[in-house]
Design a protein around this motif. Structure first.
Motif, short mmCIF file in Angstrom:
data_model
loop_
_atom_site.label_atom_id
_atom_site.label_comp_id
_atom_site.label_asym_id
_atom_site.label_seq_id
_atom_site.Cartn_x
_atom_site.Cartn_y
_atom_site.Cartn_z
N SER A 147 0.64 -1.01 0.07
CA SER A 147 0.22 0.07 0.19
C SER A 147 0.76 0.83 -0.14
O SER A 147 -0.18 2.53 -0.27
N LYS A 148 2.09 1.16 0.30
CA LYS A 148 3.00 2.21 0.08
C LYS A 148 4.50 2.44 -0.04
O LYS A 148 4.99 0.72 -0.40
N ILE A 149 4.92 3.03 -1.09
CA ILE A 149 6.29 3.05 -1.21
C ILE A 149 7.51 4.25 -0.12
O ILE A 149 7.08 5.40 -0.59
N TYR A 150 8.08 3.92 0.03
CA TYR A 150 9.36 4.70 0.37
C TYR A 150 10.58 4.57 -0.19
O TYR A 150 10.87 3.48 -0.26
N THR A 151 11.14 5.79 -0.52
CA THR A 151 12.49 6.53 -0.41
C THR A 151 13.15 6.29 0.16
O THR A 151 13.11 7.52 1.20
N VAL A 152 14.46 5.91 -0.55
CA VAL A 152 15.42 5.82 0.72
C VAL A 152 16.37 7.10 0.55
O VAL A 152 16.63 7.19 0.31
N VAL A 153 16.55 7.72 2.15
CA VAL A 153 17.33 9.32 2.24
C VAL A 153 18.85 8.68 2.64
O VAL A 153 18.96 7.72 3.56
N ILE B 51 14.40 1.71 8.44
CA ILE B 51 12.89 1.85 7.87
C ILE B 51 11.73 1.23 8.68
O ILE B 51 11.19 2.27 8.21
N ALA B 52 12.07 -0.44 9.29
CA ALA B 52 11.39 -0.64 9.14
C ALA B 52 10.87 -0.07 10.99
O ALA B 52 9.17 -0.33 11.05
N GLU B 53 11.65 0.56 11.69
CA GLU B 53 11.16 0.98 13.39
C GLU B 53 10.61 2.40 12.69
O GLU B 53 9.42 2.55 13.15
N LYS B 54 10.74 2.60 11.32
CA LYS B 54 10.38 4.45 11.80
C LYS B 54 8.68 4.21 10.94
O LYS B 54 7.71 4.29 11.31
N GLU B 55 8.64 3.00 9.38
CA GLU B 55 7.47 3.05 9.40
C GLU B 55 6.26 1.15 10.26
O GLU B 55 5.00 2.13 9.72
N LEU C 126 8.80 -1.11 -1.58
CA LEU C 126 7.54 -1.37 -1.06
C LEU C 126 7.24 -1.63 0.73
O LEU C 126 8.19 -2.19 1.15
N ILE C 127 6.11 -1.17 1.26
CA ILE C 127 6.64 -0.41 2.77
C ILE C 127 5.21 -1.84 3.38
O ILE C 127 3.87 -1.93 2.31
N SER D 203 12.42 -5.13 13.92
CA SER D 203 13.20 -6.52 12.73
C SER D 203 12.44 -6.93 12.20
O SER D 203 12.10 -7.29 11.28
N ARG D 204 11.23 -5.52 12.14
CA ARG D 204 10.90 -6.25 10.60
C ARG D 204 11.05 -6.04 9.51
O ARG D 204 10.69 -5.95 8.41
#
Length: 234
Positions: free
Chosen positions: A186-192, A200-204, A232-233, A209-210
C-alpha cells in the motif's frame, strides 16, 4: 547524435528509462514514444533516457554512457503455448495512418483523460508483458523488466490494472495470478541518507525487526540499499 535526431516514435527497439545503464534492475520502463520516456524520466529524478546502444539522450546535460552493449529482451510467456511476437513483426505495428493519429494524440493531448488514483503499488518479480486488456490474448503494449515499480489502480481477478504511459488510455494490465509475478503493497518509501532497513522498519512499521519483511517484499537478497531507492512497505 543530438536528441532532435532521435525519432519521436520507434518502430523497433525501445527508449529505456534507467538510473544506470549497467544496472538493469534500475529500469523504470521501455518506451516506443520518446515523449513518454522523457515524461517517465522527469517523474523520477536521477533517471535517464537511453537509446538501444546505451547512450544517454535525455536529460540533454547528462553525460553519455558508453562501452555497454544492450542485450536483446524477450517478454515472459503468459501461457506455455503462447508464442511471443517479435518486436519488428508487421502484425505488432499499427498502419501508417494509425501511427500518425497515435503520435498526434500523444503530443497534442497527453492528459486528455484523467487517470484513476493509485490505490496500491507493485514491484515486478520478473520480465512481464504489459497488455491492453486483462487477457493473455490481448495486445502487448510494452514490456517491463524485473524490479519495475508499478502504480496499481485496481485489482482484477488475477490481473493488476496499472498506470502505463505507453498505453493510449494511460492504463494497462499485468498478469499476477496467485501473486506470482508481482509483490504488492500500500505504500512506497524512498531511501534517504543515513537509512538502513532496520531504521526504515522502525520508522514505517514501528518495529526494526520487521526489516526482514521489507527485504522479502522487495525481493532483496541482502540488506544493501542505496539513497533514492524506492521500497515497498508491507
Amino acid at each position: 547524435m543530438s536528441m532532435k535526431e532521435y525519432p519521436a516514435k520507434l518502430t523497433t527497439g525501445y527508449y529505456r528509462v534507467r538510473e544506470d545503464w549497467e544496472d538493469e534492475a534500475s529500469q523504470l520502463g521501455a518506451y516506443r514514444l520518446l515523449a513518454n520516456a522523457k515524461a517517465k524520466c522527469d517523474e523520477n529524478p536521477g533517471s535517464r533516457v537511453f537509446d538501444n546502444d546505451g547512450n544517454v539522450i535525455y536529460p540533454e546535460e547528462a553525460v553519455p554512457v558508453t562501452g555497454a552493449e544492450d542485450t536483446e529482451e524477450h517478454p515472459v510467456l503468459d501461457e506455455p503455448e503462447e508464442k511471443t511476437p517479435e518486436e519488428d513483426s508487421p502484425d505488432e505495428e499499427p498502419t501508417e495512418a494509425e501511427d500518425k493519429e497515435s503520435d498526434s494524440a500523444e503530443e497534442e493531448y497527453p492528459t486528455a483523460e484523467e487517470v484513476p488514483a493509485t490505490i496500491a503499488y507493485g514491484k515486478l518479480k520478473t520480465l512481464m508483458n504489459i497488455r491492453e486488456m486483462p487477457d493473455t490474448g490481448a495486445e502487448v503494449v510494452t514490456i517491463y523488466k524485473k524490479g519495475t515499480l508499478i502504480e496499481i489502480v485496481e485489482f482484477c481477478a488475477g490481473w493488476l490494472k496499472i498506470k502505463c504511459p505507453e498505453a493510449t488510455s494511460g492504463l494497462a494490465y499485468v498478469l499476477n495470478s496467485a501473486d506470482t509475478y508481482a509483490f504488492t503493497a500500500s505504500k512506497i518509501y524512498t531511501v534517504v541518507p543515513g537509512d538502513n532497513l532496520w531504521k526504515i522498519a522502525e520508522k514505517e512499521l514501528g518495529d526494526g525487526s520487521r526489516c526482514a519483511d521489507i527485504r522479502a517484499l522487495n525481493g532483496l537478497t541482502s540488506n544493501a540499499i542505496r539513497v533514492g531507492m524506492k521500497l515497498l512497505i508491507p
